[in-house]
Design a protein around this motif. Structure first.
Motif, short mmCIF file in Angstrom:
data_model
loop_
_atom_site.label_atom_id
_atom_site.label_comp_id
_atom_site.label_asym_id
_atom_site.label_seq_id
_atom_site.Cartn_x
_atom_site.Cartn_y
_atom_site.Cartn_z
N ASP A 66 -24.14 13.91 34.26
CA ASP A 66 -23.83 14.41 32.92
C ASP A 66 -23.42 13.28 31.99
OD1 ASP A 66 -20.97 13.96 33.39
OD2 ASP A 66 -21.00 15.83 34.55
N THR A 67 -23.26 12.09 32.54
CA THR A 67 -22.86 10.93 31.74
C THR A 67 -23.62 9.73 32.29
OG1 THR A 67 -20.64 11.91 31.56
CG2 THR A 67 -20.85 9.58 30.96
N VAL A 68 -24.20 8.95 31.39
CA VAL A 68 -25.00 7.81 31.87
C VAL A 68 -24.66 6.57 31.06
CG1 VAL A 68 -26.97 8.53 30.43
CG2 VAL A 68 -27.34 6.99 32.37
N PHE A 69 -24.52 5.46 31.76
CA PHE A 69 -24.17 4.19 31.12
C PHE A 69 -25.39 3.59 30.41
CE2 PHE A 69 -23.91 -0.52 31.55
CZ PHE A 69 -22.89 -0.72 30.65
N LEU A 70 -25.13 2.94 29.26
CA LEU A 70 -26.19 2.26 28.51
C LEU A 70 -25.71 0.87 28.15
CD1 LEU A 70 -27.03 5.30 26.32
CD2 LEU A 70 -28.80 4.04 27.56
N ALA A 71 -26.26 -0.13 28.82
CA ALA A 71 -25.94 -1.52 28.49
C ALA A 71 -26.51 -1.83 27.11
CB ALA A 71 -26.54 -2.44 29.55
N PRO A 72 -26.01 -2.90 26.46
CA PRO A 72 -26.56 -3.27 25.15
C PRO A 72 -28.08 -3.39 25.20
CG PRO A 72 -24.62 -4.60 25.64
CD PRO A 72 -24.91 -3.78 26.87
N GLY A 73 -28.75 -2.75 24.25
CA GLY A 73 -30.20 -2.84 24.16
C GLY A 73 -30.96 -1.96 25.13
N GLU A 74 -30.24 -1.24 25.98
CA GLU A 74 -30.92 -0.51 27.05
C GLU A 74 -31.40 0.88 26.61
OE1 GLU A 74 -30.11 -1.04 31.71
OE2 GLU A 74 -28.54 0.04 30.67
N THR A 75 -32.47 1.33 27.23
CA THR A 75 -32.98 2.68 27.00
C THR A 75 -33.04 3.43 28.32
OG1 THR A 75 -34.30 2.09 25.06
CG2 THR A 75 -35.01 4.03 26.28
N VAL A 76 -32.55 4.67 28.30
CA VAL A 76 -32.61 5.54 29.47
C VAL A 76 -33.35 6.80 29.06
CG1 VAL A 76 -31.20 7.07 30.91
CG2 VAL A 76 -30.53 4.68 30.62
N ARG A 77 -34.26 7.25 29.92
CA ARG A 77 -34.89 8.55 29.69
C ARG A 77 -34.31 9.55 30.67
NH1 ARG A 77 -40.56 9.83 29.73
NH2 ARG A 77 -40.54 8.79 31.76
N LEU A 78 -33.93 10.70 30.15
CA LEU A 78 -33.35 11.72 31.01
C LEU A 78 -34.01 13.06 30.70
CD1 LEU A 78 -31.16 13.53 29.14
CD2 LEU A 78 -29.98 11.33 29.22
N GLN A 79 -33.93 13.96 31.68
CA GLN A 79 -34.51 15.29 31.47
C GLN A 79 -33.48 16.35 31.81
OE1 GLN A 79 -38.38 15.98 33.19
NE2 GLN A 79 -38.41 18.15 32.58
N ALA A 80 -33.40 17.34 30.95
CA ALA A 80 -32.45 18.44 31.14
C ALA A 80 -33.16 19.77 30.94
CB ALA A 80 -31.29 18.32 30.15
N VAL A 81 -32.61 20.81 31.57
CA VAL A 81 -33.12 22.17 31.40
C VAL A 81 -32.01 22.98 30.73
CG1 VAL A 81 -34.04 24.21 32.57
CG2 VAL A 81 -34.51 21.91 33.49
N PHE A 82 -32.37 23.65 29.63
CA PHE A 82 -31.37 24.38 28.85
C PHE A 82 -31.55 25.88 29.09
CE2 PHE A 82 -32.16 20.33 26.86
CZ PHE A 82 -30.89 19.85 26.61
N ASP A 83 -31.08 26.34 30.24
CA ASP A 83 -31.38 27.72 30.63
C ASP A 83 -30.12 28.53 30.96
OD1 ASP A 83 -30.64 26.46 32.94
OD2 ASP A 83 -32.38 27.09 34.13
N THR A 84 -28.95 28.05 30.52
CA THR A 84 -27.74 28.79 30.89
C THR A 84 -27.12 29.54 29.72
OG1 THR A 84 -26.49 26.74 30.63
CG2 THR A 84 -27.13 27.36 32.88
N TYR A 85 -26.74 28.84 28.68
CA TYR A 85 -26.07 29.48 27.54
C TYR A 85 -26.70 29.01 26.23
CZ TYR A 85 -22.61 30.67 31.03
OH TYR A 85 -22.00 31.16 32.14
N ARG A 86 -26.58 29.88 25.25
CA ARG A 86 -27.02 29.54 23.89
C ARG A 86 -25.81 29.15 23.05
NH1 ARG A 86 -32.19 32.74 23.24
NH2 ARG A 86 -32.25 34.01 25.13
N GLY A 87 -26.06 28.42 21.99
CA GLY A 87 -24.97 28.11 21.06
C GLY A 87 -24.89 26.62 20.77
N HIS A 88 -23.75 26.25 20.17
CA HIS A 88 -23.55 24.86 19.74
C HIS A 88 -22.78 24.09 20.81
CE1 HIS A 88 -24.37 26.88 15.92
NE2 HIS A 88 -24.70 25.70 15.43
N TYR A 89 -23.30 22.95 21.17
CA TYR A 89 -22.64 22.07 22.13
C TYR A 89 -22.77 20.62 21.65
CZ TYR A 89 -22.74 26.04 25.37
OH TYR A 89 -22.57 27.27 25.96
#
Ligand SMILES: [Cu+2]
Length: 485
Positions: A441-464
């Motif tokens: 749920d938390t991922v480190f990003l060194a200076p200049g770094e790019t991370v690609r992540l994938q998530a599924v939004f299938d539990t609750y609706r609303g603002h987060y």
């Protein structure tokens, strides 16, 4: 919402905290009773004799009772005085008087209901980090508990086992509130985890790590973005020792620091077997000599102290971050004091993770902050956080790939998504290291770094929220809102 926001604005005005992220002027909040620094200069951390006090086990909070199918808790946020340093006690903000807060033990599919009583002089909001909960229990920064008020949070626990943690999230106050003590652990377990022959009972130990700076009076000194927090605490004690038996232990590590990243090693380079991360067990154990934890991340690690003769010790070291090596280079010492039977095992396979679905959408997120300047702004996609503004619109029951970039040349960031556990697809174009190949749920990003992540939004609706979890970057504006609908 407008009423709440107006109320919060009024409170913030009285505590001298501006509401805009970019021009944020941190002043002492009303609760900061730190006396003026008239004594001698603050003692450097190395003046503390290390390994003089035992590391305490964090208290496990007992439910008040059960309400049908839920475990019901009442927790009180209250000021307390903690014996952290030799000499004078330190004023802290606590959950239930404990520094750090207590541990809640929860089970998948058994809901937890917590009545949080705010008996502090500042607004608070409680966020259960890593949990899928409805928006009104997520501790939104504007959805605060005013001093003297109570609030009931509902945690359905309809997700697999995971080492979650709860902490303050009140807008512009969270960095100082968490720094002064408002954090605690929440261990969610399930049948999968319980079926494994991993070390348990007294051989499973939660260790909450963080840094701090103390003034000459032994009080917590708070300043935004302070890089001089050079005293390291494990379960609230600076540089403790911890007596262990010569057998395997399961260490549940949390980095509860505002900003500091740790790279933990055993001083002799001995093996650390990482079995889990933010979202629970990895699919398979991974043997390494180094565990990296940015602020908010967790690691589940087995150390076999049978490697060490009874009577010997091994120091847990830290090999990264700002500060003099004598202060920040050592965290705690394990003292091997006895033998013990060890029926525990580390299975070759720990769990299975469902395959990721085909993504429905992709988006890019850029984290950047001003480097230099007294009050640097911090941005997501060049925007300062604005409560109520929707920055990402997500269709319910879809899966997205997010390409997250740290656009800074020198500053580190990390990235936390509320509501979901995600998978890291790649880091700087390469597959993730084994230690971050599980649910995160938390991922480190060194200076200049790019991370690609994938998530599924299938539990609750609303603002987060989604934001940098270096609290002072979030406070300066590096937060945004997603609307799942
Ligand atoms: Cu950041």
């Amino acid at each position: 919402m407008i009423t709440r926001r107006r109320a919060l604005s009024a409170t913030l005005a009285t505590t001298g905290v501006a509401l805009t992220g970019a021009g944020l002027t941190p002043l002492l909040a009303a609760h900061a009773r730190t006396p003026p620094a008239t004594g001698p200069a603050p003692a450097p951390a190395q003046a503390l004799d290390k390994f003089q006090r035992p590391m305490p086990l964090l208290p496990v909070k007992r439910p008040l009772g059960t309400n049908g199918k839920s475990d019901v808790y009442v927790m009180t946020m209250q000021p307390a005085r903690a014996q952290i340093l030799p000499g004078a006690p330190t004023d802290v903000l606590t959950y239930d008087g404990h520094f750090p807060g207590p541990v809640i033990k929860a089970r998948t599919n058994r809901p937890v209901v917590i009545r949080q009583r705010n008996r502090l002089t500042v607004p608070t909001a409680v966020h259960l980090h890593g949990a899928a909960v409805r928006p009104d229990s997520d501790g939104d920064p504007m959805d605060v508990i005013e001093p003297g008020e109570d609030r009931v949070y509902h945690y359905p626990n309809r997700q697999p086992h995971a080492p979650l943690w709860f902490h303050d999230h009140a807008h512009h106050l969270e960095a100082e509130n968490v720094y002064r003590g408002l954090s605690g652990c929440y261990l969610l377990t399930d049948a999968t985890e319980r079926s494994l022959p991993l070390p348990k009972g007294r051989y499973e130990v939660v260790i909450a790590l963080r840094d701090a700076r103390f003034d000459a009076q032994g009080q917590l000194a708070y300043a935004m973005g302070d890089r001089g927090r050079n005293t390291l605490l494990a379960n609230g004690v600076p540089y403790p020792y911890f007596q262990v038996a010569a057998r395997k232990y399961r260490l549940r590590l949390l980095n509860a620091s505002n900003q500091r990243r740790f790279e933990l090693r055993l001083a002799d380079g001995g093996p650390l077997v990482q079995i889990g991360s933010d979202g629970g067990l990895l699919t398979a154990p991974h043997t390494t000599d180094r565990i990296a934890l940015s602020a908010g991340e967790r690691a589940d690690v087995i150390v076999d102290f049978a490697r060490y003769p009874v009577g010997s010790s091994v120091v847990l070291t830290n090999t990264t971050g700002s500060g003099p090596a004598p202060d920040i280079g050592e965290v705690l010492r394990f003292d091997v004091v006895r033998t013990a039977a060890d029926p525990s095992e580390i299975p070759d396979r720990l769990r299975t993770l469902p395959p990721l679905p085909r993504p429905d959408a992709e988006r890019e997120v850029v984290l950047r902050m001003d480097e230099g300047g007294e009050h640097p702004g911090a941005y997501i996609d060049e925007k300062v956080y604005e409560p109520g503004r929707v920055d990402a619109r997500i269709k319910f029951n879809t899966s997205e790939i997010w390409t997250v970039t740290n656009a800074n040349a020198r500053a580190e960031h990390n990235f936390h998504l509320h509501l979901v556990q995600f998978r890291i697809l790649d880091r700087a174009g390469r597959p993730p290291e084994p230690g971050e190949s599980g649910l995160k749920d938390t991922v480190f990003l060194a200076p200049g770094e790019t991370v690609r992540l994938q998530a599924v939004f299938d539990t609750y609706r609303g603002h987060y929220l989604y934001h940098c979890h270096m609290f002072e970057h979030g406070v300066r504006g590096m937060m945004a809102t997603m609307h799942i609908r």
